[in-house]
Design a protein around this motif. Structure first.
Motif, PDB file in Angstrom:
ATOM      1  N   ASN A   4       0.828  -1.188   0.000  1.00 52.50           N
ATOM      2  CA  ASN A   4       0.000   0.000   0.000  1.00 52.50           C
ATOM      3  C   ASN A   4       0.878   1.258   0.000  1.00 52.50           C
ATOM      4  O   ASN A   4       1.055   1.900   1.027  1.00 52.50           O
ATOM      5  CB  ASN A   4      -0.938  -0.019   1.210  1.00 52.50           C
ATOM      6  CG  ASN A   4      -2.018   1.026   1.098  1.00 52.50           C
ATOM      7  OD1 ASN A   4      -2.269   1.566   0.015  1.00 52.50           O
ATOM      8  ND2 ASN A   4      -2.656   1.326   2.208  1.00 52.50           N
ATOM      9  N   ILE A   5       1.422   1.577  -1.162  1.00 54.05           N
ATOM     10  CA  ILE A   5       2.274   2.748  -1.322  1.00 54.05           C
ATOM     11  C   ILE A   5       1.387   3.924  -1.689  1.00 54.05           C
ATOM     12  O   ILE A   5       0.554   3.825  -2.593  1.00 54.05           O
ATOM     13  CB  ILE A   5       3.335   2.512  -2.410  1.00 54.05           C
ATOM     14  CG1 ILE A   5       4.199   1.302  -2.044  1.00 54.05           C
ATOM     15  CG2 ILE A   5       4.188   3.757  -2.607  1.00 54.05           C
ATOM     16  CD1 ILE A   5       5.018   0.763  -3.199  1.00 54.05           C
ATOM     17  N   ALA A   6       1.560   5.025  -0.985  1.00 53.71           N
ATOM     18  CA  ALA A   6       0.793   6.237  -1.251  1.00 53.71           C
ATOM     19  C   ALA A   6       1.737   7.334  -1.719  1.00 53.71           C
ATOM     20  O   ALA A   6       2.924   7.332  -1.366  1.00 53.71           O
ATOM     21  CB  ALA A   6       0.069   6.685   0.022  1.00 53.71           C
ATOM     22  N   VAL A   7       1.233   8.253  -2.527  1.00 52.24           N
ATOM     23  CA  VAL A   7       2.009   9.425  -2.917  1.00 52.24           C
ATOM     24  C   VAL A   7       1.273  10.660  -2.440  1.00 52.24           C
ATOM     25  O   VAL A   7       0.048  10.708  -2.428  1.00 52.24           O
ATOM     26  CB  VAL A   7       2.274   9.490  -4.439  1.00 52.24           C
ATOM     27  CG1 VAL A   7       3.208   8.390  -4.881  1.00 52.24           C
ATOM     28  CG2 VAL A   7       1.004   9.448  -5.241  1.00 52.24           C
ATOM     29  N   ARG A   8       2.069  11.630  -2.020  1.00 50.65           N
ATOM     30  CA  ARG A   8       1.493  12.889  -1.534  1.00 50.65           C
ATOM     31  C   ARG A   8       2.506  14.005  -1.727  1.00 50.65           C
ATOM     32  O   ARG A   8       3.694  13.761  -1.936  1.00 50.65           O
ATOM     33  CB  ARG A   8       1.102  12.771  -0.064  1.00 50.65           C
ATOM     34  CG  ARG A   8       2.272  12.510   0.863  1.00 50.65           C
ATOM     35  CD  ARG A   8       1.854  12.600   2.330  1.00 50.65           C
ATOM     36  NE  ARG A   8       2.894  12.165   3.229  1.00 50.65           N
ATOM     37  CZ  ARG A   8       3.981  12.883   3.560  1.00 50.65           C
ATOM     38  NH1 ARG A   8       4.171  14.085   3.044  1.00 50.65           N
ATOM     39  NH2 ARG A   8       4.878  12.406   4.414  1.00 50.65           N
ATOM     40  N   VAL A   9       2.016  15.224  -1.652  1.00 50.66           N
ATOM     41  CA  VAL A   9       2.897  16.387  -1.721  1.00 50.66           C
ATOM     42  C   VAL A   9       3.786  16.380  -0.487  1.00 50.66           C
ATOM     43  O   VAL A   9       3.322  16.125   0.635  1.00 50.66           O
ATOM     44  CB  VAL A   9       2.063  17.689  -1.794  1.00 50.66           C
ATOM     45  CG1 VAL A   9       2.954  18.920  -1.690  1.00 50.66           C
ATOM     46  CG2 VAL A   9       1.245  17.726  -3.077  1.00 50.66           C
ATOM     47  N   ALA A  10       5.062  16.630  -0.688  1.00 52.05           N
ATOM     48  CA  ALA A  10       6.010  16.680   0.433  1.00 52.05           C
ATOM     49  C   ALA A  10       5.844  17.981   1.204  1.00 52.05           C
ATOM     50  O   ALA A  10       5.453  19.012   0.644  1.00 52.05           O
ATOM     51  CB  ALA A  10       7.438  16.551  -0.089  1.00 52.05           C
ATOM     52  N   THR A  11       6.161  17.926   2.477  1.00 52.97           N
ATOM     53  CA  THR A  11       6.084  19.092   3.352  1.00 52.97           C
ATOM     54  C   THR A  11       7.465  19.351   3.960  1.00 52.97           C
ATOM     55  O   THR A  11       8.340  18.478   3.919  1.00 52.97           O
ATOM     56  CB  THR A  11       5.076  18.856   4.499  1.00 52.97           C
ATOM     57  OG1 THR A  11       5.628  17.884   5.397  1.00 52.97           O
ATOM     58  CG2 THR A  11       3.720  18.400   3.979  1.00 52.97           C
ATOM     59  N   PRO A  12       7.645  20.516   4.578  1.00 51.72           N
ATOM     60  CA  PRO A  12       8.929  20.771   5.242  1.00 51.72           C
ATOM     61  C   PRO A  12       9.295  19.710   6.282  1.00 51.72           C
ATOM     62  O   PRO A  12      10.473  19.434   6.496  1.00 51.72           O
ATOM     63  CB  PRO A  12       8.728  22.146   5.881  1.00 51.72           C
ATOM     64  CG  PRO A  12       7.741  22.825   4.976  1.00 51.72           C
ATOM     65  CD  PRO A  12       6.789  21.720   4.565  1.00 51.72           C
ATOM     66  N   ASP A  13       8.309  19.075   6.889  1.00 54.76           N
ATOM     67  CA  ASP A  13       8.588  18.018   7.867  1.00 54.76           C
ATOM     68  C   ASP A  13       9.230  16.785   7.237  1.00 54.76           C
ATOM     69  O   ASP A  13       9.800  15.953   7.937  1.00 54.76           O
ATOM     70  CB  ASP A  13       7.310  17.595   8.588  1.00 54.76           C
ATOM     71  CG  ASP A  13       6.783  18.670   9.523  1.00 54.76           C
ATOM     72  OD1 ASP A  13       7.563  19.572   9.914  1.00 54.76           O
ATOM     73  OD2 ASP A  13       5.578  18.622   9.844  1.00 54.76           O
ATOM     74  N   ASP A  14       9.134  16.654   5.921  1.00 56.26           N
ATOM     75  CA  ASP A  14       9.682  15.493   5.206  1.00 56.26           C
ATOM     76  C   ASP A  14      11.134  15.671   4.783  1.00 56.26           C
ATOM     77  O   ASP A  14      11.762  14.710   4.324  1.00 56.26           O
ATOM     78  CB  ASP A  14       8.866  15.214   3.930  1.00 56.26           C
ATOM     79  CG  ASP A  14       7.436  14.820   4.214  1.00 56.26           C
ATOM     80  OD1 ASP A  14       7.217  13.996   5.126  1.00 56.26           O
ATOM     81  OD2 ASP A  14       6.539  15.336   3.512  1.00 56.26           O
ATOM     82  N   VAL A  15      11.686  16.858   4.895  1.00 49.87           N
ATOM     83  CA  VAL A  15      12.988  17.146   4.288  1.00 49.87           C
ATOM     84  C   VAL A  15      14.083  16.198   4.745  1.00 49.87           C
ATOM     85  O   VAL A  15      14.833  15.665   3.912  1.00 49.87           O
ATOM     86  CB  VAL A  15      13.394  18.622   4.496  1.00 49.87           C
ATOM     87  CG1 VAL A  15      14.829  18.866   4.053  1.00 49.87           C
ATOM     88  CG2 VAL A  15      12.447  19.536   3.734  1.00 49.87           C
TER      89      VAL A  15
END
Length: 175
Positions: A4-15
């Motif tokens: 179950n791989i999801a894609v989403r917009v990255a956020t600053p918390d993901d850096v």
């Protein structure tokens, strides 16, 4: 597959996680291409990657996406309008990078992120994709070829006497 791989917009918390995914991917393909780990990674380069991913997330001109599995970032992609004026003919969008953790290669992560890029091209009404790939990165070159990318005959110098090859993708209507 079947995960179950999801894609989403990255956020600053993901850096920080994006930097780790990028670093692990680079280490795998550059060392497979003959470079030493020391030629590929250093604290300075990690900081540059951190700055680059942060700028991409904050930029109105780029999109940064991540692929997650169980809430953990396992892949990343950055795209936007080309940086080089000679590339931007008003019809081209650039895939700056796709990186996937090496232990996730072959699990569909890269394909999902590539699909995000195709949707991006449709959103910005650009029928052509552009990217650079290191000529010694056989795995990436094969991936892009399977997705319809073709060399455009241009390149630029790369590490260890190699080249970065420029690839183009012509996107048909409805893609």
């Amino acid at each position: 597959m079947g995960e179950n791989i999801a894609v989403r917009v990255a956020t600053p918390d993901d850096v920080d996680r994006l930097v780790e995914v990028h670093t692990q991917g680079r280490l795998a393909y550059y060392t497979a291409g003959g470079l030493s780990p020391e030629e590929v990674d250093s604290p300075v380069w990690r900081q540059e990657r951190h700055t680059g991913w942060s700028r991409g997330i904050e930029s109105a001109q780029q999109q940064v996406w991540c692929a997650t599995l169980g809430g953990e970032v396992v892949g990343a992609a950055a795209m936007g309008l080309p940086h080089a004026p000679e590339v931007d003919d008003g019809a081209t969008g650039q895939l700056f990078q796709i990186h996937v953790l090496p232990d996730r290669w072959g699990h569909g992560v890269g394909g999902l992120l590539h699909g995000v890029f195709l949707r991006y091209l449709a959103e910005v009404s650009r029928p052509t994709g552009f990217l650079e790939v290191w000529e010694r990165n056989e795995r990436a070159r094969s991936f892009y070829a399977r997705h319809g990318w073709r060399p455009d005959g241009t390149s630029r110098p790369g590490p260890a006497g190699s080249r970065y090859l420029n690839l183009r993708l012509a996107v048909s209507a409805g893609t």
